[in-house]
Design a protein around this motif. Structure first.
Motif, PDB file in Angstrom:
ATOM      1  N   PHE A 169     -30.194 -16.029 -48.706  1.00  0.00           N
ATOM      2  CA  PHE A 169     -30.572 -15.311 -49.928  1.00  0.00           C
ATOM      3  C   PHE A 169     -31.829 -15.884 -50.583  1.00  0.00           C
ATOM      4  O   PHE A 169     -32.334 -15.316 -51.543  1.00  0.00           O
ATOM      5  CB  PHE A 169     -29.410 -15.326 -50.936  1.00  0.00           C
ATOM      6  CG  PHE A 169     -28.318 -14.368 -50.568  1.00  0.00           C
ATOM      7  CD1 PHE A 169     -28.400 -13.032 -50.939  1.00  0.00           C
ATOM      8  CD2 PHE A 169     -27.228 -14.782 -49.828  1.00  0.00           C
ATOM      9  CE1 PHE A 169     -27.403 -12.140 -50.587  1.00  0.00           C
ATOM     10  CE2 PHE A 169     -26.227 -13.895 -49.470  1.00  0.00           C
ATOM     11  CZ  PHE A 169     -26.312 -12.568 -49.841  1.00  0.00           C
ATOM     12  N   GLY A 170     -32.342 -17.003 -50.079  1.00  0.00           N
ATOM     13  CA  GLY A 170     -33.515 -17.609 -50.711  1.00  0.00           C
ATOM     14  C   GLY A 170     -33.113 -18.277 -52.012  1.00  0.00           C
ATOM     15  O   GLY A 170     -32.150 -19.055 -52.060  1.00  0.00           O
ATOM     16  N   GLU A 171     -33.822 -17.941 -53.071  1.00  0.00           N
ATOM     17  CA  GLU A 171     -33.537 -18.529 -54.382  1.00  0.00           C
ATOM     18  C   GLU A 171     -32.251 -17.913 -54.957  1.00  0.00           C
ATOM     19  O   GLU A 171     -32.098 -16.696 -54.933  1.00  0.00           O
ATOM     20  CB  GLU A 171     -34.720 -18.218 -55.309  1.00  0.00           C
ATOM     21  CG  GLU A 171     -34.893 -19.197 -56.449  1.00  0.00           C
ATOM     22  CD  GLU A 171     -36.224 -18.928 -57.165  1.00  0.00           C
ATOM     23  OE1 GLU A 171     -36.208 -18.835 -58.401  1.00  0.00           O
ATOM     24  OE2 GLU A 171     -37.271 -18.805 -56.478  1.00  0.00           O
ATOM     25  N   PHE A 172     -31.375 -18.744 -55.462  1.00  0.00           N
ATOM     26  CA  PHE A 172     -30.175 -18.199 -56.121  1.00  0.00           C
ATOM     27  C   PHE A 172     -29.510 -19.255 -56.996  1.00  0.00           C
ATOM     28  O   PHE A 172     -29.884 -20.431 -56.956  1.00  0.00           O
ATOM     29  CB  PHE A 172     -29.174 -17.638 -55.097  1.00  0.00           C
ATOM     30  CG  PHE A 172     -28.567 -18.666 -54.179  1.00  0.00           C
ATOM     31  CD1 PHE A 172     -27.368 -19.304 -54.503  1.00  0.00           C
ATOM     32  CD2 PHE A 172     -29.194 -19.005 -52.968  1.00  0.00           C
ATOM     33  CE1 PHE A 172     -26.815 -20.250 -53.638  1.00  0.00           C
ATOM     34  CE2 PHE A 172     -28.638 -19.942 -52.120  1.00  0.00           C
ATOM     35  CZ  PHE A 172     -27.450 -20.572 -52.452  1.00  0.00           C
ATOM     36  N   THR A 173     -28.559 -18.792 -57.784  1.00  0.00           N
ATOM     37  CA  THR A 173     -27.765 -19.703 -58.609  1.00  0.00           C
ATOM     38  C   THR A 173     -26.386 -19.842 -57.977  1.00  0.00           C
ATOM     39  O   THR A 173     -25.759 -18.833 -57.653  1.00  0.00           O
ATOM     40  CB  THR A 173     -27.601 -19.141 -60.039  1.00  0.00           C
ATOM     41  OG1 THR A 173     -28.911 -18.985 -60.597  1.00  0.00           O
ATOM     42  CG2 THR A 173     -26.792 -20.089 -60.912  1.00  0.00           C
ATOM     43  N   LEU A 174     -25.971 -21.078 -57.801  1.00  0.00           N
ATOM     44  CA  LEU A 174     -24.604 -21.300 -57.299  1.00  0.00           C
ATOM     45  C   LEU A 174     -23.708 -21.566 -58.497  1.00  0.00           C
ATOM     46  O   LEU A 174     -23.959 -22.498 -59.268  1.00  0.00           O
ATOM     47  CB  LEU A 174     -24.558 -22.488 -56.333  1.00  0.00           C
ATOM     48  CG  LEU A 174     -23.156 -22.759 -55.785  1.00  0.00           C
ATOM     49  CD1 LEU A 174     -22.772 -21.711 -54.750  1.00  0.00           C
ATOM     50  CD2 LEU A 174     -23.066 -24.151 -55.178  1.00  0.00           C
ATOM     51  N   SER A 175     -22.689 -20.747 -58.645  1.00  0.00           N
ATOM     52  CA  SER A 175     -21.735 -20.964 -59.728  1.00  0.00           C
ATOM     53  C   SER A 175     -20.431 -21.464 -59.151  1.00  0.00           C
ATOM     54  O   SER A 175     -19.908 -20.894 -58.199  1.00  0.00           O
ATOM     55  CB  SER A 175     -21.498 -19.651 -60.484  1.00  0.00           C
ATOM     56  OG  SER A 175     -20.532 -19.880 -61.495  1.00  0.00           O
ATOM     57  N   PHE A 176     -19.915 -22.536 -59.721  1.00  0.00           N
ATOM     58  CA  PHE A 176     -18.648 -23.054 -59.211  1.00  0.00           C
ATOM     59  C   PHE A 176     -17.758 -23.539 -60.341  1.00  0.00           C
ATOM     60  O   PHE A 176     -18.239 -23.916 -61.407  1.00  0.00           O
ATOM     61  CB  PHE A 176     -18.873 -24.177 -58.180  1.00  0.00           C
ATOM     62  CG  PHE A 176     -19.706 -25.328 -58.673  1.00  0.00           C
ATOM     63  CD1 PHE A 176     -21.088 -25.317 -58.528  1.00  0.00           C
ATOM     64  CD2 PHE A 176     -19.108 -26.435 -59.273  1.00  0.00           C
ATOM     65  CE1 PHE A 176     -21.863 -26.392 -58.975  1.00  0.00           C
ATOM     66  CE2 PHE A 176     -19.865 -27.495 -59.717  1.00  0.00           C
ATOM     67  CZ  PHE A 176     -21.251 -27.476 -59.562  1.00  0.00           C
ATOM     68  N   GLY A 177     -16.478 -23.521 -60.090  1.00  0.00           N
ATOM     69  CA  GLY A 177     -15.537 -24.053 -61.063  1.00  0.00           C
ATOM     70  C   GLY A 177     -15.469 -25.561 -60.940  1.00  0.00           C
ATOM     71  O   GLY A 177     -15.696 -26.117 -59.864  1.00  0.00           O
ATOM     72  N   SER A 178     -15.199 -26.232 -62.043  1.00  0.00           N
ATOM     73  CA  SER A 178     -15.054 -27.684 -61.971  1.00  0.00           C
ATOM     74  C   SER A 178     -14.079 -28.124 -63.050  1.00  0.00           C
ATOM     75  O   SER A 178     -13.889 -27.430 -64.048  1.00  0.00           O
ATOM     76  CB  SER A 178     -16.401 -28.374 -62.184  1.00  0.00           C
ATOM     77  OG  SER A 178     -16.923 -28.034 -63.461  1.00  0.00           O
ATOM     78  N   GLU A 179     -13.445 -29.244 -62.821  1.00  0.00           N
ATOM     79  CA  GLU A 179     -12.544 -29.780 -63.836  1.00  0.00           C
ATOM     80  C   GLU A 179     -13.332 -30.197 -65.069  1.00  0.00           C
ATOM     81  O   GLU A 179     -12.861 -30.087 -66.186  1.00  0.00           O
ATOM     82  CB  GLU A 179     -11.753 -30.982 -63.299  1.00  0.00           C
ATOM     83  CG  GLU A 179     -10.590 -30.604 -62.394  1.00  0.00           C
ATOM     84  CD  GLU A 179     -11.014 -30.466 -60.939  1.00  0.00           C
ATOM     85  OE1 GLU A 179     -12.228 -30.586 -60.650  1.00  0.00           O
ATOM     86  OE2 GLU A 179     -10.145 -30.210 -60.077  1.00  0.00           O
ATOM     87  N   SER A 180     -14.562 -30.709 -64.838  1.00  0.00           N
ATOM     88  CA  SER A 180     -15.318 -31.250 -65.967  1.00  0.00           C
ATOM     89  C   SER A 180     -16.032 -30.156 -66.760  1.00  0.00           C
ATOM     90  O   SER A 180     -16.171 -30.244 -67.968  1.00  0.00           O
ATOM     91  CB  SER A 180     -16.354 -32.270 -65.467  1.00  0.00           C
ATOM     92  OG  SER A 180     -17.414 -31.605 -64.809  1.00  0.00           O
ATOM     93  N   GLY A 181     -16.522 -29.131 -66.067  1.00  0.00           N
ATOM     94  CA  GLY A 181     -17.295 -28.097 -66.748  1.00  0.00           C
ATOM     95  C   GLY A 181     -18.629 -28.624 -67.232  1.00  0.00           C
ATOM     96  O   GLY A 181     -19.347 -27.975 -67.993  1.00  0.00           O
TER      97      GLY A 181
END
Lengths: 375, 375
Positions: free
Chosen positions: B93-105
């Motif tokens: 996809f080239g440039e993109f934003t990775l969004s992920f869940g985390s315990e810390s936020g």
């Protein structure tokens, strides 16, 4: 030593088997009654309803002195190879009487059938080849080609077919074996004498089969879904080249197996044709799952038979020295066989089949390390 | 095209996943939301609770535009290889934003953890090697060796660990990726926000999990006995040499697997040590059963990534030409891949895993010939 032998599957042991065993003892008065029994898989291509040690125990309880294992390479074979393998294995006893059940109960009729089959005319051979080219199995084509209603009827019944094959094998191997047959007893639905097939069906349907078996026979049904799933997993993962090497597979059947991606056992069973009977297809499925190759069958056929003891009557330990004097290939447990022995891959196959059954039954370590004799 | 990507397993999809997906859309406002999802096996070494097409549909229902498959070679890998494989696949996809869940936020805390781990001191390395020689897993040894309670706490939580690995992979590959994290929501027992582990446990125990998942998620429990039996069958039938070639197996673990004849899955799970965590052992069992080799993992790592579409929003067919312009290795169904392609054995592995799951579920042909896109 006066020996009487019985070739059996006991899948499960029922009153008819008990009757045949007692009649054989009564009418042939042997010193020793030996049973040669299919191990974990039967000639119809089924996984056995109980493990081989349990089934061997049933035979001892019924009066056998020793139970030997018919190697998996033979038990998963068509009737002629099954019979040849069994007779070769039993030949370790030298002279003996083979007692078997038959629909006819008439030994001379069976012997006549063998003679008739041996006198194959040109016309018979042409008819046979014609029916086979039309896709019929050898057994079916043979029945159709025979211009002899008596013989046709004889070789049209499953127990008779085996009897005929035993007689043929003894002739082919020139063994000093005499025969004894017990007419098969049979009751109507719910009676004392039901076939193994009927008992397995009742077991599957949760019906009470207890009247048809001796009190020492307790069964639980096999887990068909697990069995089918393992077979599907194995066959899906094999290439056509691997399948081509599997015992019982011929004439491009490997390609039929690879043409589809099977996800139910019913799809596999649907591969039945006139020539590939349901038993043949089931033997193929079992052989493929075990990776039982043609090469392994040849190894067995090209070497002296090996003898595997599954159960022995406590008071008959003398039979071990008797057998030990007559063969170097006597194994009481799998680990008795050296790693470099020609028998190792055959014993490994019997063990693999045994483990497969224990995995299907979810029976953990119950069977696997059990020493294979002396109860 | 402004793209936001989510790496997921959705085993099963639950309210926490829905929340994260909606937050990612709301806070990053992408033109395209892509989900890269593990196929038939998850990073914990489990077979998925539903097939990959069903799980991909859940993501489309929740608002994703396209769902791609994370290849089996990566999904059955430790966190670092899982993350590297995922980031390489998404790089199409080239440039993109990775969004992920985390315990810390807390993105900066996670980035700090990555930096700290990157600045490994001599003392840290000695401690690490010391703990590993005592038999601890890399993840555990790393936590123990770190003289930094904040970082230790961060890398001690499963979602954070994956976040850290994503950031590390992006750095290692120098990808034009930015990050976005959503703090994981969590309710007490019986609430709206339960973990996938808790939901799977409720499913297994026949409890009502419906409050914790969106209405379009319907589950039936996997057949654990069938799954275990197939694994046992497969591992029992493999030699130590064959096992040695399996992905995730190292340091003679193949010999531990061959020392015993396993007849229950519990015996296999009991091979867990400080270093071989339960997830590691489960990944090994799954990899061995699929015969997923180290060589196959290397094939994937040494070649450009391939892209497999599992689900696509009807209105977003433009994404197929977008992807087609950016890679030659785009596959909408398995048969799109030529037999002589370097990707064929990788696609075959994904198919094998898919068939395995359908065999376990007894789902016959439902999944197997389904085209892999356009719903």
């Amino acid at each position: 030593m006066k020996t009487t032998a019985i070739i059996a599957e006991y899948n499960p042991f029922h009153n008819g088997h008990l009757y045949q065993l007692l009649k054989a003892k009564e009418e042939t008065s042997p010193d020793t009654l030996v049973v040669l029994m299919s191990g974990s898989f039967t000639q119809r291509g089924d996984i056995a309803v109980a493990d081989k040690y349990t089934r061997a125990d049933w035979a001892i309880n019924a009066g056998a002195d020793i139970v030997l294992e018919l190697p998996t390479v033979y038990s998963l074979s068509p009737a002629n190879k099954f019979a040849m393998g069994a007779m070769r294995t039993l030949s370790v006893f030298g002279e003996f009487t083979l007692s078997f059940g038959s629909e006819s109960g008439d030994l001379s009729a069976l012997e006549m059938a063998v003679d008739t089959l041996g006198l194959e005319t040109k016309e018979f051979k042409e008819l046979l080849s014609d029916y086979m080219s039309k896709g019929y199995s050898l057994a079916k084509a043979r029945t159709m080609a025979l211009d002899n209603p008596v013989v046709s009827e004889i070789i049209g019944s499953p127990n008779n077919i085996l009897g005929v094959e035993y007689i043929k094998a003894v002739k082919a191997l020139s063994l000093p074996v005499s025969f004894h047959t017990v007419k098969r007893r049979y009751s109507e639905n719910g009676g004392l004498f039901l076939s193994s097939t009927e008992i397995r069906k009742m077991l599957k349907q949760g019906e009470d089969y207890s009247k048809a078996v001796p009190p020492f026979v307790k069964l639980k049904d096999i887990d068909r879904k697990t069995y089918s799933s393992i077979c599907l997993y194995a066959i899906n993962n094999m290439t056509a080249e691997e399948l081509e090497r599997v015992s019982n597979i011929s004439e491009g059947f490997e390609n039929r197996l690879k043409k589809l991606t099977f996800s139910s056992i019913e799809e596999l069973y649907a591969l039945t044709t006139k020539r590939y009977t349901k038993s043949t297809v089931k033997r193929i499925i079992a052989s493929a799952t075990l990776n039982l190759t043609k090469e392994l069958v040849e190894t067995a056929e090209e070497n002296e038979p090996y003898i595997r003891v599954l159960a022995l009557r406590e008071s008959r330990k003398d039979l071990l020295s008797f057998l030990g004097d007559r063969t170097k290939n006597l194994y009481l447990k799998a680990s008795d066989c050296p790693a470099d022995s020609v028998y190792k891959p055959l014993i490994d196959m019997d063990e693999k089949a045994n483990r497969f059954l224990s995995i299907v039954n979810g029976e953990h370590n119950k069977i696997l390390d059990k020493p294979s004799f002396l109860r």
